[in-house]
Design an enzyme around this catalytic site. Structure first.
Site, PDB file in Angstrom:
ATOM      1  N   ASP A 189       2.802  -8.957   3.108  1.00 45.82           N
ATOM      2  CA  ASP A 189       1.887  -8.696   1.995  1.00 45.82           C
ATOM      3  C   ASP A 189       0.655  -9.661   2.251  1.00 45.82           C
ATOM      4  O   ASP A 189       0.690 -10.627   2.997  1.00 45.82           O
ATOM      5  CB  ASP A 189       2.482  -8.570   0.624  1.00 45.82           C
ATOM      6  CG  ASP A 189       3.362 -10.006   0.096  1.00 45.82           C
ATOM      7  OD1 ASP A 189       2.944 -10.760   0.908  1.00 45.82           O
ATOM      8  OD2 ASP A 189       3.792  -9.761  -0.711  1.00 45.82           O
TER       9      ASP A 189
ATOM     10  N   TRP B 105      -6.948  11.762   3.715  1.00 44.71           N
ATOM     11  CA  TRP B 105      -6.553  12.225   2.101  1.00 44.71           C
ATOM     12  C   TRP B 105      -5.051  11.932   1.891  1.00 44.71           C
ATOM     13  O   TRP B 105      -4.365  12.726   1.579  1.00 44.71           O
ATOM     14  CB  TRP B 105      -6.675  13.575   1.858  1.00 44.71           C
ATOM     15  CG  TRP B 105      -8.246  14.143   2.320  1.00 44.71           C
ATOM     16  CD1 TRP B 105      -9.094  13.523   2.973  1.00 44.71           C
ATOM     17  CD2 TRP B 105      -8.838  15.328   2.002  1.00 44.71           C
ATOM     18  NE1 TRP B 105     -10.401  14.196   2.892  1.00 44.71           N
ATOM     19  CE2 TRP B 105     -10.043  15.525   2.188  1.00 44.71           C
ATOM     20  CE3 TRP B 105      -8.207  16.598   1.106  1.00 44.71           C
ATOM     21  CZ2 TRP B 105     -11.023  16.489   1.762  1.00 44.71           C
ATOM     22  CZ3 TRP B 105      -9.049  17.609   0.882  1.00 44.71           C
ATOM     23  CH2 TRP B 105     -10.505  17.517   1.225  1.00 44.71           C
TER      24      TRP B 105
ATOM     25  N   THR C 147      -8.679   6.647  10.637  1.00 42.84           N
ATOM     26  CA  THR C 147      -9.319   7.589   9.501  1.00 42.84           C
ATOM     27  C   THR C 147     -10.216   8.744  10.161  1.00 42.84           C
ATOM     28  O   THR C 147     -10.905   8.408  11.201  1.00 42.84           O
ATOM     29  CB  THR C 147     -10.141   6.758   8.398  1.00 42.84           C
ATOM     30  OG1 THR C 147     -10.587   7.667   7.389  1.00 42.84           O
ATOM     31  CG2 THR C 147     -11.140   5.935   9.148  1.00 42.84           C
ATOM     32  N   ASP C 148     -10.270   9.932   9.262  1.00 43.79           N
ATOM     33  CA  ASP C 148     -11.153  11.074   9.421  1.00 43.79           C
ATOM     34  C   ASP C 148     -12.578  10.232   9.417  1.00 43.79           C
ATOM     35  O   ASP C 148     -13.721  11.101   9.791  1.00 43.79           O
ATOM     36  CB  ASP C 148     -11.079  11.994   8.638  1.00 43.79           C
ATOM     37  CG  ASP C 148     -10.834  11.644   7.110  1.00 43.79           C
ATOM     38  OD1 ASP C 148     -10.124  10.595   6.787  1.00 43.79           O
ATOM     39  OD2 ASP C 148     -11.650  12.162   6.389  1.00 43.79           O
TER      40      ASP C 148
ATOM     41  N   ASP D 110      -3.294 -13.506   4.918  1.00 46.14           N
ATOM     42  CA  ASP D 110      -4.732 -12.996   4.426  1.00 46.14           C
ATOM     43  C   ASP D 110      -5.187 -12.435   5.653  1.00 46.14           C
ATOM     44  O   ASP D 110      -5.681 -13.157   6.549  1.00 46.14           O
ATOM     45  CB  ASP D 110      -5.456 -14.167   3.722  1.00 46.14           C
ATOM     46  CG  ASP D 110      -6.749 -13.732   3.333  1.00 46.14           C
ATOM     47  OD1 ASP D 110      -7.140 -12.478   3.497  1.00 46.14           O
ATOM     48  OD2 ASP D 110      -7.332 -14.598   2.865  1.00 46.14           O
TER      49      ASP D 110
ATOM     50  N   TYR E 255     -17.423   1.691   5.940  1.00 49.45           N
ATOM     51  CA  TYR E 255     -15.998   1.823   6.275  1.00 49.45           C
ATOM     52  C   TYR E 255     -15.702   2.643   7.504  1.00 49.45           C
ATOM     53  O   TYR E 255     -14.906   2.147   8.076  1.00 49.45           O
ATOM     54  CB  TYR E 255     -15.145   2.627   5.023  1.00 49.45           C
ATOM     55  CG  TYR E 255     -14.004   2.918   5.226  1.00 49.45           C
ATOM     56  CD1 TYR E 255     -12.959   2.078   5.257  1.00 49.45           C
ATOM     57  CD2 TYR E 255     -13.880   4.384   5.736  1.00 49.45           C
ATOM     58  CE1 TYR E 255     -11.660   2.732   5.363  1.00 49.45           C
ATOM     59  CE2 TYR E 255     -12.475   4.709   5.501  1.00 49.45           C
ATOM     60  CZ  TYR E 255     -11.187   3.930   5.634  1.00 49.45           C
ATOM     61  OH  TYR E 255      -9.915   4.324   5.951  1.00 49.45           O
TER      62      TYR E 255
ATOM     63  N   GLY F 162       0.796  -1.108   0.037  1.00 48.92           N
ATOM     64  CA  GLY F 162      -0.173   0.133  -0.137  1.00 48.92           C
ATOM     65  C   GLY F 162       0.732   1.289  -0.080  1.00 48.92           C
ATOM     66  O   GLY F 162       2.012   1.120   0.127  1.00 48.92           O
ATOM     67  N   GLN F 163       0.390   2.394  -0.201  1.00 44.60           N
ATOM     68  CA  GLN F 163       0.911   3.778  -0.128  1.00 44.60           C
ATOM     69  C   GLN F 163       1.779   3.811   1.113  1.00 44.60           C
ATOM     70  O   GLN F 163       2.784   4.255   1.036  1.00 44.60           O
ATOM     71  CB  GLN F 163       0.096   4.860  -0.456  1.00 44.60           C
ATOM     72  CG  GLN F 163      -0.515   5.076  -1.739  1.00 44.60           C
ATOM     73  CD  GLN F 163      -1.648   6.074  -2.056  1.00 44.60           C
ATOM     74  OE1 GLN F 163      -1.249   7.133  -2.739  1.00 44.60           O
ATOM     75  NE2 GLN F 163      -2.563   6.216  -1.117  1.00 44.60           N
TER      76      GLN F 163
END
Length: 309
Positions: free
Chosen positions: A35, A162, A106-107, A40, A130, A15-16
Site C-alpha cells: 500500500d 469500467w 485502460t480503454d 510511495d 490520464y 484499490g478495488q
C-alpha cells in the site's frame, strides 16, 4: 519454478483490484500486498528499494493514478505513477529469470472514434492526460522487455474498462442515487464493457502462471453496454431484490455526453475485443469461461445489497 512458492508483490493493496487479488491469491505461500504506506509510487527510489528488499519473482501492478479529471490539472503526478513506476518495475523484473510482470492499463488509451471494438493491434491515441500517462507506461514496459536479456521473463499488459469491485464505483453510485434522488440522468452515448475486479484478478493470475506469450491483452468480459443501459440494468436487479427505489429503472433519463461536460474528454467507444485473451486462456485452461458482463454485474449487485441486510 514452483508456482506456489513464487514470491509475489501486489501493488495497489487497497484499490478495488488489489482487494480482489487478496482473495484470488490467498492460497499463495509468499505474497506481499503493497500500500502507499509501504511504498510511495511517486518516489521511484522507494520502488527500487522495495523490490531489492523483497526480490519478487512476480509483480501484479494493480496500483494507478485513476483520477481522470484531476490528471488534467496535475499530469506530472499521473505520469510518475502510471508511467515511471511501471517502468521501474519492468527494469527490475526484466532481469529476473522467469520473472513475470502483470500491469493493468485502460480503454482510455484509445480516442473512441472507431466504430468496432478495439483490438490489441489498433494504434492508441488517448484523449486525456490520464490516457496518455497509461499509454506511456505501456510503451515503457514493452521497450524494456524488448531489449532485455532472454532469460524467460514475461510481461502482460491487461487493458480493461469500467472496473467495479470492493470500493467506490459507478454501480454503487447508481444504487445510492436511485434510492436518494427523485430524478436521474445518465449518459447514453458512451459504450464499453463493465468488468468485475474479482473476474479480472482471476484472469490475471491464470495468465501470469501460464506459458502465454508476453504482450498486450484486452481483458474484459463478453458483450457491451452504455452507462445508461448499465444504470437501468442495475435498477432492475435492485427492484427484483426488493430494494425501494425513488427512481424506477424505466424513469432514468438518457442524455448525451455533451450534456454532462467533464474536464477530461472520454472516448465514446471504449469497447475492446477480447478474442486474443480468450483464445490464449482457453488453449491453456480448458475450464476458463468468458461470461457476458451482465452475469457478474447481477452477482455483484445481489452481493452488495444483501450485505447491507
Amino acid at each position: 519454478m514452483n508456482k506456489l512458492a513464487t514470491k509475489i508483490l501486489v501493488f495497489g493493496k487497497n484499490g478495488q483490484l488489489g482487494r480482489a487479488f487478496q482473495d484470488t491469491l490467498k492460497d499463495q505461500e509468499q505474497v506481499i500486498f503493497v500500500d502507499r504506506a509501504m511504498c510511495d509510487l511517486t518516489q521511484p527510489k522507494q520502488i527500487e528499494c522495495l523490490l531489492e528488499q523483497y526480490q519478487p519473482q512476480m509483480i501484479f501492478n494493480a496500483a494507478a493514478y485513476t483520477a481522470v479529471d484531476l490528471a488534467e490539472k496535475e499530469p506530472e503526478i499521473a505520469f510518475v505513477i502510471n508511467a515511471t513506476a511501471p517502468e521501474v518495475m519492468a527494469n527490475y523484473m526484466s532481469r529476473i529469470h522467469q520473472g513475470v510482470l502483470v500491469h493493468f492499463s485502460t480503454d482510455y488509451v484509445f480516442n473512441g472514434s472507431k466504430t468496432l471494438p478495439y483490438e490489441e493491434t489498433d494504434t492508441p491515441n488517448p484523449l486525456s492526460q490520464y490516457g496518455k500517462s497509461k499509454l506511456t507506461g505501456e510503451v515503457a514496459i514493452e521497450n524494456i522487455f524488448a531489449t532485455a536479456p532472454k532469460n524467460g521473463a514475461n510481461y502482460f499488459i491487461l487493458r480493461t474498462s469500467w472496473v467495479y469491485g470492493d470500493g467506490a464505483n459507478f454501480i454503487k453510485t447508481i444504487l445510492r442515487l436511485l434510492q436518494e434522488k427523485t430524478a436521474l440522468h445518465v449518459i447514453a452515448d458512451q459504450y464499453g464493457v463493465p468488468t468485475s475486479a474479482e473476474w479480472l484478478a482471476r484472469i490475471a493470475a491464470h495468465l501470469a502462471h501460464s506459458s502465454a506469450d508476453s504482450g498486450v491483452y484486452h481483458a474484459v468480459p463478453d458483450g457491451e453496454t452504455t452507462w445508461y443501459a448499465l444504470a437501468c440494468f442495475v435498477g432492475q436487479i435492485a427492484s427484483s431484490l426488493g430494494i425501494t427505489l425513488k427512481v424506477l429503472p424505466e424513469h432514468i433519463q438518457a442524455i448525451p455526453a455533451t450534456d454532462y461536460p467533464l474536464p477530461a474528454p472520454r472516448p465514446y467507444n471504449s469497447r475492446m475485443q477480447n478474442q486474443k485473451l480468450k483464445n490464449t486462456l482457453v488453449n491453456l485452461y480448458s475450464a476458463i469461461e468468458f461470461v457476458d458482463w451482465q452475469i457478474p454485474v447481477q452477482e455483484y449487485v445481489t452481493k452488495i445489497t444483501r450485505s447491507k441486510d
